[in-house]
Every structure is written in structure tokens, then in C-alpha cells.
Write an enzyme that holds these catalytic residues in place. Structure first.
Site, PDB file in Angstrom:
ATOM      1  N   ILE A  55       0.816  -1.225   0.000  1.00 17.91           N
ATOM      2  CA  ILE A  55       0.000   0.000   0.000  1.00 17.91           C
ATOM      3  C   ILE A  55       0.848   1.273   0.000  1.00 17.91           C
ATOM      4  O   ILE A  55       0.333   2.365  -0.182  1.00 17.91           O
ATOM      5  CB  ILE A  55      -0.962   0.039   1.211  1.00 17.91           C
ATOM      6  CG1 ILE A  55      -0.204  -0.153   2.529  1.00 17.91           C
ATOM      7  CG2 ILE A  55      -2.075  -0.970   1.042  1.00 17.91           C
ATOM      8  CD1 ILE A  55      -1.067   0.027   3.765  1.00 17.91           C
ATOM      9  N   GLY A  56       2.144   1.130   0.189  1.00 17.70           N
ATOM     10  CA  GLY A  56       2.999   2.308   0.194  1.00 17.70           C
ATOM     11  C   GLY A  56       4.458   1.933   0.092  1.00 17.70           C
ATOM     12  O   GLY A  56       4.879   0.870   0.556  1.00 17.70           O
ATOM     13  N   LYS A  57       5.231   2.837  -0.544  1.00 15.57           N
ATOM     14  CA  LYS A  57       6.655   2.579  -0.709  1.00 15.57           C
ATOM     15  C   LYS A  57       7.378   3.912  -0.654  1.00 15.57           C
ATOM     16  O   LYS A  57       7.056   4.836  -1.398  1.00 15.57           O
ATOM     17  CB  LYS A  57       6.904   1.886  -2.050  1.00 15.57           C
ATOM     18  CG  LYS A  57       8.250   1.204  -2.159  1.00 15.57           C
ATOM     19  CD  LYS A  57       8.292   0.361  -3.427  1.00 15.57           C
ATOM     20  CE  LYS A  57       9.576  -0.455  -3.486  1.00 15.57           C
ATOM     21  NZ  LYS A  57       9.618  -1.315  -4.695  1.00 15.57           N
ATOM     22  N   GLY A  58       8.334   4.015   0.256  1.00 17.23           N
ATOM     23  CA  GLY A  58       9.104   5.229   0.386  1.00 17.23           C
ATOM     24  C   GLY A  58      10.584   4.948   0.239  1.00 17.23           C
ATOM     25  O   GLY A  58      10.984   3.863  -0.200  1.00 17.23           O
ATOM     26  N   HIS A  86      12.656   4.595   2.605  1.00 19.99           N
ATOM     27  CA  HIS A  86      13.189   3.798   3.709  1.00 19.99           C
ATOM     28  C   HIS A  86      12.535   2.422   3.859  1.00 19.99           C
ATOM     29  O   HIS A  86      13.107   1.552   4.502  1.00 19.99           O
ATOM     30  CB  HIS A  86      13.041   4.554   5.037  1.00 19.99           C
ATOM     31  CG  HIS A  86      13.435   5.979   4.941  1.00 19.99           C
ATOM     32  ND1 HIS A  86      14.664   6.376   4.469  1.00 19.99           N
ATOM     33  CD2 HIS A  86      12.764   7.118   5.242  1.00 19.99           C
ATOM     34  CE1 HIS A  86      14.730   7.706   4.487  1.00 19.99           C
ATOM     35  NE2 HIS A  86      13.602   8.165   4.937  1.00 19.99           N
ATOM     36  N   LYS A  94       5.358  -2.574   8.240  1.00 17.69           N
ATOM     37  CA  LYS A  94       6.443  -1.870   7.558  1.00 17.69           C
ATOM     38  C   LYS A  94       7.719  -2.692   7.622  1.00 17.69           C
ATOM     39  O   LYS A  94       8.126  -3.143   8.689  1.00 17.69           O
ATOM     40  CB  LYS A  94       6.665  -0.507   8.220  1.00 17.69           C
ATOM     41  CG  LYS A  94       7.636   0.387   7.481  1.00 17.69           C
ATOM     42  CD  LYS A  94       7.787   1.714   8.220  1.00 17.69           C
ATOM     43  CE  LYS A  94       7.518   2.863   7.303  1.00 17.69           C
ATOM     44  NZ  LYS A  94       7.740   4.162   7.948  1.00 17.69           N
ATOM     45  N   ASP A 138      11.079  14.954   8.079  1.00 18.88           N
ATOM     46  CA  ASP A 138      10.534  14.516   6.784  1.00 18.88           C
ATOM     47  C   ASP A 138       9.037  14.800   6.689  1.00 18.88           C
ATOM     48  O   ASP A 138       8.259  13.957   6.226  1.00 18.88           O
ATOM     49  CB  ASP A 138      10.816  13.030   6.569  1.00 18.88           C
ATOM     50  CG  ASP A 138      10.786  12.642   5.086  1.00 18.88           C
ATOM     51  OD1 ASP A 138      10.907  13.547   4.234  1.00 18.88           O
ATOM     52  OD2 ASP A 138      10.659  11.442   4.785  1.00 18.88           O
TER      53      ASP A 138
END
Length: 333
Positions: free
Chosen positions: A23-26, A28, A45, A136
Site C-alpha cells: 500500500i505504500g513505498k518510500g 526507507h 512496515k 521529513d
């Protein structure tokens, strides 16, 4: 209460950390949606690189140090994979990020509310013991829960000033949100978060991205500064939706506040405490102005109705007088 989650259960809950669960990728780590056996939905995570768990370790430590608050995404617990590497289990935020929300027009009262909520969340970090600098703050790290309550997320880069003495790393953050004064670790302060907050405020008000290479200048700060200096506020407002008259003064002050936040000199930027006080005052004034605005409209509408009724009565009386005049001597006149 921080819980330890069995890794095999998380593996099943994420379908083996499949692409469908992502559902998400950053920069880190990757975040996966996990449906536990009791149907509870959580976010898991894990780092992008299996040999670098430092950001997750840091995030867990910072979140552990903060008292529980509705302003920050809930840290539920940890897990260890088969190689004894740590994973974080977080509150699931089903309504996505502020970045997602701003892709479509947002009502102006909602924008004012969002700015105030972000200010409240960042001020919470700056008032924590020990104080936390997020480093951030950006639209992608501001998430919404099932009730559209806003929460700060992703504390992988967060630090406290007491740690800076032993901190030897390079300045970190996201291009477009990064404080230009933060060139060495010793230059980091709460005013770095204030700068990033100012960038987010400009995004919320304009609907423009912090960095957009299809535009010139690409930086929202470089684009907005000259407009603010010339007091061309209309040039900053999101043109996809009309700004209500009763909110014009409030949004103008919000733009001016954002301009102070992204000031090149750190010392001239306001503290988050000052920002929050100003925004809460603007939000309350907004409610009063809205009431007055619609109250005036109601009274104006009533005045028009009363005027029309009076005019009809006068015309009717004049018509009756003319009719009577034409029939002078008749019994009913």
C-alpha cells in the site's frame, strides 16, 4: 501497550508480502496491508534493503518515546522475521495521504482545518519530552484514518536534539521540503520542521506539488515567494474551486504565515506554537465570519421579500383607489 506479532501470522496476513498487499513505498521501507485472523486490519512496515534496518529501529524508538496521541499514527508493535530482522506493525490508515487527497479539489474550510491539524501534530512533537524533530514532514507522510482524522507518519528520520551531539550523518529529508539552512547536522533545529510545514501549507492552498519539474520554477517555494511579496494571493489560490468571500481574509493570512515559515533565514521563522495559535484563531474566526456571511445573506433575502410584499400591497392599494375613483358615487366606494 506494544505487542509482539508472530511473523508467520503476518506472512499469512499479507499473502506473503505480495504486491497486491503493498500500500505504500518510500525511500526507507515498504508498507503492506495485513488482515489478521480476528479481521483486524493493520499496516506492516519492512525496510527496502534487508541489510539496513536502522531507519525502522529509529522509528520504533521514537514512537516508543512519544505518549499515545490521536495526532500520530499508532505504533502497535513489532515482529522479527526468520533472519531476526525487525518489522513494525502500525495503525492502518485507509483514507490514504494528503498527497492523494490534493489530487482532487478540496473545499476551502477543509483546507483550513487540515493546516490547523498539521500544525497541532508538529507542535505536539516539538513539545514532547524529549523533543522530536521529524525531518521529513511532507504530504505523503500525512495520513487519514477511517474518520478522516489526520495523523503524522514515517518517523524513520526523526531525531531529538540530545542525539545530535553524537549524530554524524548527512542532512536528510525530501527535496522540495528540505530546509535550505540545514546544510550540516549542527544546523538542524525545530525551524527545519517549520520550513517543511510551510511547504505543505503552500501545497494545500495552491493544489500544486512541492516539486513539479513540468512547471517553472519547479519548486513551490520559489514560485510562491514573489507572489507573496507582491501580495498577489489570487495567483496562489487553487483555481479548481472558487474561494468563498467569507474565507478570503483567513486564507490570505494562511498564505502570509506560509511565507514566514519558508523564510530563508531560520531566525525569522515562527515557532510551531506561534503558528498553531494563529491557525486556531483563524479557524475560530472562520466560523464566526461564515455565520455572519450567511446571516447577512438571510437578512438580505428577508429584506428583498419584505420589500416585494410592501410593493405588492402598495400597487394593490393604488389599483383599488383608481377603481374607486372611476366609480365615484357607487355604494361600495
Amino acid at each position: 501497550m506494544i505487542e509482539f506479532f508472530d511473523y508467520q501470522h503476518l506472512l499469512c496476513a499479507t499473502d506473503g508480502f505480495s504486491a497486491a498487499s503493498l500500500i505504500g513505498k518510500g525511500s526507507h521501507g515498504s508498507v503492506y496491508k495485513a488482515i489478521l485472523k480476528d479481521n483486524t486490519v493493520v499496516a506492516v512496515k519492512k525496510p527496502l534493503q534487508t541489510n539496513d534496518y536502522s531507519k525502522l529501529e529509529n522509528e520504533a524508538r521514537v514512537l516508543w518515546s512519544l505518549r499515545q496521541t490521536p495526532l500520530v499514527v499508532n505504533f502497535l508493535g513489532t515482529s522479527l522475521d526468520s533472519a531476526n530482522n525487525k518489522l513494525l506493525v502500525m495503525e492502518f490508515m485507509p483514507n490514504g495521504s494528503l498527497h492523494d487527497l490534493l489530487l482532487a479539489p478540496v473545499t476551502w474550510p477543509k483546507r483550513l482545518q487540515i493546516i490547523t491539524q498539521i500544525a497541532r501534530a508538529v507542535e505536539f512533537l516539538h513539545q514532547a519530552n524529549p523533543l522530536v524533530i521529524h525531518r521529513d514532514i511532507k504530504a505523503e507522510n500525512i495520513l487519514f484514518d477511517s474518520n478522516w482524522n489526520l495523523k503524522l507518519a514515517d518517523f524513520g528520520l526523526a531525531v531529538s536534539p540530545s542525539e545530535l551531539r553524537s549524530y554524524a550523518g548527512q542532512p536528510a529529508g525530501t527535496i522540495g521540503y528540505l530546509d535550505p539552512c540545514y546544510t550540516t547536522p549542527s544546523k538542524l533545529s525545530t525551524k527545519s520542521d517549520v520550513f517543511s510545514f510551510g511547504v505543505v501549507v503552500l501545497e494545500v492552498i495552491s493544489g500544486r506539488k512541492a516539486m513539479d519539474i513540468s512547471k517553472s520554477p519547479a519548486s513551490i517555494v520559489e514560485w510562491a515567494r514573489p507572489l507573496i511579496e507582491r501580495r498577489n494571493f489570487d495567483g496562489i489560490y487553487d483555481g479548481r474551486i472558487a474561494l468563498p468571500e467569507y474565507l478570503a481574509g483567513r486564507m490570505r493570512k494562511a498564505v502570509e504565515l506560509a511565507g514566514r515559515c519558508v523564510c530563508v533565514e531560520q531566525g525569522k521563522r515562527p515557532s510551531m506554537g506561534e503558528i498553531l495559535e494563529a491557525m486556531e484563531m483563524e479557524t475560530s474566526c472562520c466560523c464566526i465570519e461564515r455565520f455572519k456571511f450567511f446571516q447577512n445573506r438571510v437578512w438580505s433575502g428577508l429584506a428583498v421579500v419584505v420589500g416585494m410584499r410592501r410593493r405588492r400591497r402598495r400597487l394593490k392599494m393604488e389599483a383599488n383607489l383608481k377603481w374607486c375613483s372611476s366609480r365615484q358615487g357607487a355604494p361600495n366606494c
